[in-house]
Write a protein that holds these residues in place. Structure first.
Motif, short mmCIF file in Angstrom:
data_model
loop_
_atom_site.label_atom_id
_atom_site.label_comp_id
_atom_site.label_asym_id
_atom_site.label_seq_id
_atom_site.Cartn_x
_atom_site.Cartn_y
_atom_site.Cartn_z
N THR A 102 0.85 -1.19 0.00
CA THR A 102 0.00 0.00 0.00
C THR A 102 0.89 1.23 0.00
O THR A 102 1.84 1.33 0.77
CB THR A 102 -0.91 0.02 1.24
N GLY A 103 0.57 2.16 -0.87
CA GLY A 103 1.32 3.41 -0.93
C GLY A 103 2.55 3.35 -1.82
O GLY A 103 3.20 4.37 -2.02
N ALA A 104 2.88 2.21 -2.33
CA ALA A 104 4.06 2.10 -3.19
C ALA A 104 3.75 2.74 -4.54
O ALA A 104 2.71 2.47 -5.13
CB ALA A 104 4.46 0.65 -3.37
N THR A 105 4.63 3.58 -5.00
CA THR A 105 4.39 4.24 -6.28
C THR A 105 5.00 3.47 -7.44
O THR A 105 4.49 3.53 -8.54
CB THR A 105 4.98 5.67 -6.28
N GLU A 106 6.07 2.78 -7.20
CA GLU A 106 6.73 1.99 -8.24
C GLU A 106 6.92 0.57 -7.73
O GLU A 106 7.54 0.36 -6.70
CB GLU A 106 8.11 2.56 -8.59
N VAL A 107 6.35 -0.36 -8.44
CA VAL A 107 6.51 -1.76 -8.07
C VAL A 107 7.12 -2.48 -9.25
O VAL A 107 6.67 -2.32 -10.39
CB VAL A 107 5.15 -2.40 -7.70
N GLU A 108 8.15 -3.25 -8.98
CA GLU A 108 8.84 -3.99 -10.04
C GLU A 108 7.91 -5.01 -10.68
O GLU A 108 7.19 -5.72 -9.99
CB GLU A 108 10.05 -4.71 -9.43
N ARG A 109 7.91 -5.06 -11.99
CA ARG A 109 7.12 -6.06 -12.70
C ARG A 109 7.81 -7.41 -12.58
O ARG A 109 9.02 -7.48 -12.36
CB ARG A 109 6.97 -5.67 -14.17
N ARG A 110 7.05 -8.47 -12.76
CA ARG A 110 7.63 -9.81 -12.73
C ARG A 110 8.59 -9.99 -13.89
O ARG A 110 8.38 -9.42 -14.96
CB ARG A 110 6.53 -10.86 -12.85
N ARG A 111 9.62 -10.79 -13.69
CA ARG A 111 10.57 -11.12 -14.75
C ARG A 111 10.22 -12.51 -15.26
O ARG A 111 10.16 -13.45 -14.48
CB ARG A 111 11.99 -11.15 -14.21
N LEU A 112 9.97 -12.64 -16.54
CA LEU A 112 9.64 -13.93 -17.13
C LEU A 112 10.89 -14.55 -17.74
O LEU A 112 11.66 -13.87 -18.42
CB LEU A 112 8.58 -13.77 -18.22
N SER A 113 11.05 -15.83 -17.51
CA SER A 113 12.17 -16.55 -18.11
C SER A 113 11.80 -16.94 -19.54
O SER A 113 10.65 -16.82 -19.96
CB SER A 113 12.47 -17.80 -17.29
N ALA A 114 12.77 -17.45 -20.25
CA ALA A 114 12.51 -17.94 -21.61
C ALA A 114 11.48 -19.06 -21.57
O ALA A 114 10.59 -19.13 -22.43
CB ALA A 114 13.81 -18.43 -22.24
#
Length: 111
Positions: free
Chosen positions: A55-67
């Motif tokens: 809550t309150g986070a402005t930037e959240v890292e997106r998931r990293r997908l493997s090959a």
């Protein structure tokens, strides 16, 4: 300044977008639909899990997908297109199945 792709998903997405541009210039509806769908599938898989976001986070890292993740997503999409095409053919609607088979083939080229 251009950013280099940072993951396999970025590389595949860049290739799909380049092909999408060419398909749009060629006005190939089936290819456009398949490529937009594939890009969306990858984008959605990378989205942040709402349960994991703070809550309150402005930037959240997106998931990293493997090959393997990207390959599985695209394989599932091809499988879904072919299953739907088979359903149409079972109902005697081969004309409706043909675009789905073509879309499956467009995505299969990226596997």
């Amino acid at each position: 300044m251009t950013l280099e792709p940072t993951s396999h998903a970025d590389t595949v997405r860049a290739a799909l977008r380049a092909q999408l541009t060419a398909a749009m210039k060629a006005r190939d509806r089936d290819e456009i639909a398949a490529l937009r769908s594939a890009i969306s599938v990858i984008d959605n898989a990378e989205s942040v899990d709402p349960a994991g976001a703070r809550t309150g986070a402005t930037e959240v890292e997106r998931r990293r997908l493997s090959a393997a993740d990207v390959s599985a997503l695209l394989h599932n999409q091809v499988r879904d297109y072919l299953a739907e095409a088979g359903s149409y053919e079972a109902l005697g609607r081969a004309a409706a199945a043909a675009p789905l088979r073509r879309q499956a083939e467009v995505i299969r080229r990226h596997l």
